[in-house]
Design a protein around this motif. Sequence first.
Motif, PDB file in Angstrom:
ATOM      1  N   LEU A 148       0.811  -1.217   0.000  1.00  0.00           N
ATOM      2  CA  LEU A 148       0.000   0.000   0.000  1.00  0.00           C
ATOM      3  C   LEU A 148       0.844   1.267   0.000  1.00  0.00           C
ATOM      4  O   LEU A 148       0.649   2.158  -0.842  1.00  0.00           O
ATOM      5  N   ASP A 149       1.756   1.355   0.947  1.00  0.00           N
ATOM      6  CA  ASP A 149       2.494   2.595   1.173  1.00  0.00           C
ATOM      7  C   ASP A 149       3.356   2.973  -0.024  1.00  0.00           C
ATOM      8  O   ASP A 149       3.169   4.036  -0.650  1.00  0.00           O
ATOM      9  N   TYR A 150       4.293   2.116  -0.373  1.00  0.00           N
ATOM     10  CA  TYR A 150       5.266   2.509  -1.399  1.00  0.00           C
ATOM     11  C   TYR A 150       4.720   2.469  -2.822  1.00  0.00           C
ATOM     12  O   TYR A 150       5.182   3.227  -3.676  1.00  0.00           O
ATOM     13  N   PRO A 151       3.728   1.634  -3.128  1.00  0.00           N
ATOM     14  CA  PRO A 151       3.084   1.830  -4.433  1.00  0.00           C
ATOM     15  C   PRO A 151       2.470   3.222  -4.577  1.00  0.00           C
ATOM     16  O   PRO A 151       2.499   3.801  -5.668  1.00  0.00           O
ATOM     17  N   GLY A 175       2.123  15.665   1.211  1.00  0.00           N
ATOM     18  CA  GLY A 175       0.711  15.826   1.541  1.00  0.00           C
ATOM     19  C   GLY A 175      -0.190  14.930   0.712  1.00  0.00           C
ATOM     20  O   GLY A 175      -1.154  14.337   1.234  1.00  0.00           O
ATOM     21  N   ALA A 176       0.117  14.800  -0.594  1.00  0.00           N
ATOM     22  CA  ALA A 176      -0.691  13.941  -1.458  1.00  0.00           C
ATOM     23  C   ALA A 176      -0.565  12.484  -1.031  1.00  0.00           C
ATOM     24  O   ALA A 176      -1.573  11.740  -0.980  1.00  0.00           O
ATOM     25  N   TRP A 177       0.661  12.075  -0.711  1.00  0.00           N
ATOM     26  CA  TRP A 177       0.832  10.683  -0.265  1.00  0.00           C
ATOM     27  C   TRP A 177       0.128  10.451   1.065  1.00  0.00           C
ATOM     28  O   TRP A 177      -0.595   9.457   1.235  1.00  0.00           O
ATOM     29  N   PHE A 178       0.318  11.377   2.004  1.00  0.00           N
ATOM     30  CA  PHE A 178      -0.253  11.220   3.349  1.00  0.00           C
ATOM     31  C   PHE A 178      -1.771  11.086   3.269  1.00  0.00           C
ATOM     32  O   PHE A 178      -2.370  10.183   3.866  1.00  0.00           O
ATOM     33  N   GLY A 179      -2.417  11.986   2.518  1.00  0.00           N
ATOM     34  CA  GLY A 179      -3.866  11.953   2.416  1.00  0.00           C
ATOM     35  C   GLY A 179      -4.379  10.691   1.746  1.00  0.00           C
ATOM     36  O   GLY A 179      -5.342  10.060   2.215  1.00  0.00           O
ATOM     37  N   LEU A 233      -6.138   3.367   3.950  1.00  0.00           N
ATOM     38  CA  LEU A 233      -6.205   2.560   5.170  1.00  0.00           C
ATOM     39  C   LEU A 233      -7.619   2.572   5.742  1.00  0.00           C
ATOM     40  O   LEU A 233      -8.151   1.541   6.176  1.00  0.00           O
ATOM     41  N   SER A 234      -8.228   3.760   5.733  1.00  0.00           N
ATOM     42  CA  SER A 234      -9.589   3.864   6.269  1.00  0.00           C
ATOM     43  C   SER A 234     -10.576   3.068   5.429  1.00  0.00           C
ATOM     44  O   SER A 234     -11.471   2.391   5.959  1.00  0.00           O
ATOM     45  N   ILE A 289       4.041  11.791  13.199  1.00  0.00           N
ATOM     46  CA  ILE A 289       5.169  12.598  12.726  1.00  0.00           C
ATOM     47  C   ILE A 289       6.120  11.765  11.882  1.00  0.00           C
ATOM     48  O   ILE A 289       6.796  12.264  10.974  1.00  0.00           O
ATOM     49  N   TRP A 290       6.148  10.434  12.171  1.00  0.00           N
ATOM     50  CA  TRP A 290       7.000   9.563  11.367  1.00  0.00           C
ATOM     51  C   TRP A 290       6.508   9.496   9.920  1.00  0.00           C
ATOM     52  O   TRP A 290       7.304   9.324   8.996  1.00  0.00           O
ATOM     53  N   ASP A 291       5.206   9.628   9.740  1.00  0.00           N
ATOM     54  CA  ASP A 291       4.651   9.597   8.382  1.00  0.00           C
ATOM     55  C   ASP A 291       4.789  10.940   7.671  1.00  0.00           C
ATOM     56  O   ASP A 291       4.248  11.117   6.570  1.00  0.00           O
ATOM     57  N   VAL A 292       5.463  11.869   8.297  1.00  0.00           N
ATOM     58  CA  VAL A 292       5.846  13.120   7.632  1.00  0.00           C
ATOM     59  C   VAL A 292       7.362  13.148   7.451  1.00  0.00           C
ATOM     60  O   VAL A 292       7.880  13.453   6.376  1.00  0.00           O
TER      61      VAL A 292
END
Length: 388
Positions: free
Chosen positions: A65-68, A107-111, A117-118, A131-134
């Motif tokens: 999920l994350d790195y794709p 910001g685009a990745w974080f959102g 995930l939700s 903060i780690w996800d920033v």
Amino acid sequence: MPTSDHRAAAHFAPEPRPRLTARGLAGMAVLYLVFAWFYAWVIAYAVRGFQPNALPDYLGRVLLLDYPLKVLWTLPVWWLLFRGPLLRVRGSRRLLAHLGLAPLWVGAWFGSYYALLSGLGLGGIGGDGRIWDVYIPTLFYGVQFGVFHVVESTQRLRWQAGREQRLREQAHHSEVAALKAQINPHFLFNTLNAISASVPPELEATRGLIARLAHTFRFALEASRQELLPLADELTFLRAYLELEQFRFGERLHTEFAVQETLLAVRVPPMLIQPLVENAVRHGLAPSVGGGTVRLLIEPHGTAAIRVVVADTGVGLRGQLPAGLLLSQAGLGLRNTHARLLALGSSGLEISTNLPQGLRVSFVLPLRHPLPAAPPVAAVLTTTTASA
């Protein structure tokens, strides 16, 4: 094996744009895997007190999920910087571009990541732990685009080194050709003068033709020994050359010169315009039954460059593309001139159709010194029309 046309094309090929090769993609895949494992390990370490042995779960989530998503948001930024409108941005301006793009990317990745995930019913890091996800994505952005820029610089330096090597080889071949052409040139001049002296008085036109031919050869020889000559001398040589062609073409050849008088003292590389004029006469007007006109326009281009335009009303491209003309046998003079212009810092020849008929070849030549101030009145053009 590359042909001579392919080798010639390399002389004026534009600087290649950065591209993703199989090796480069493999390297980026390794970088992503290393960062994915590092990120999963950091998160698993941070929650080890209440979620032991969480590394496999987080590693799977990161890889699937994350790195794709990071790859997805990297593609448009990479295109902007290396293929799109920011391609030519260099130095501090490129750093400023990253200062704007990095927050947008994070910001685009974080959102999108937390929305995914939700949607899947999976929990993410909560509270201050986010903060780690920033921090880590910001670090990853800097590392991956740092790698991209290093690869780009390496490719550019390699291309420049190859281009310089090709230009050195071309210069060597030109010097050898010039030496071959200059073997005992005085024998040629003396022979032409002897022929001229043997012509009876009643053939004065022939005598003058031979004298102009000798003068043209002498200028070409002397010009090959000079790095720069006044533009006025170059135009004098061009007129002498066209007078010789006039004898052959007669009423089929007309010429026009339009040159701002303040440019006549500007020093330019010799024999740079003549191949374009010769190409217009030989390959533009000669195949045309009715002949035509060759027009030469020289005008200022900014404060430290001139634009030279050679246009004819001959047969034109005849369905051929401009790039194809440079690679053709008939375009040898154009090809060599294009390579010389590139070596002089110019962008090279621009070839197009001369409406309503014929061919238009132009180039912008950077000068070593600024142009003289323009006259307070409108530019004065000297125009000469020659016909039989």
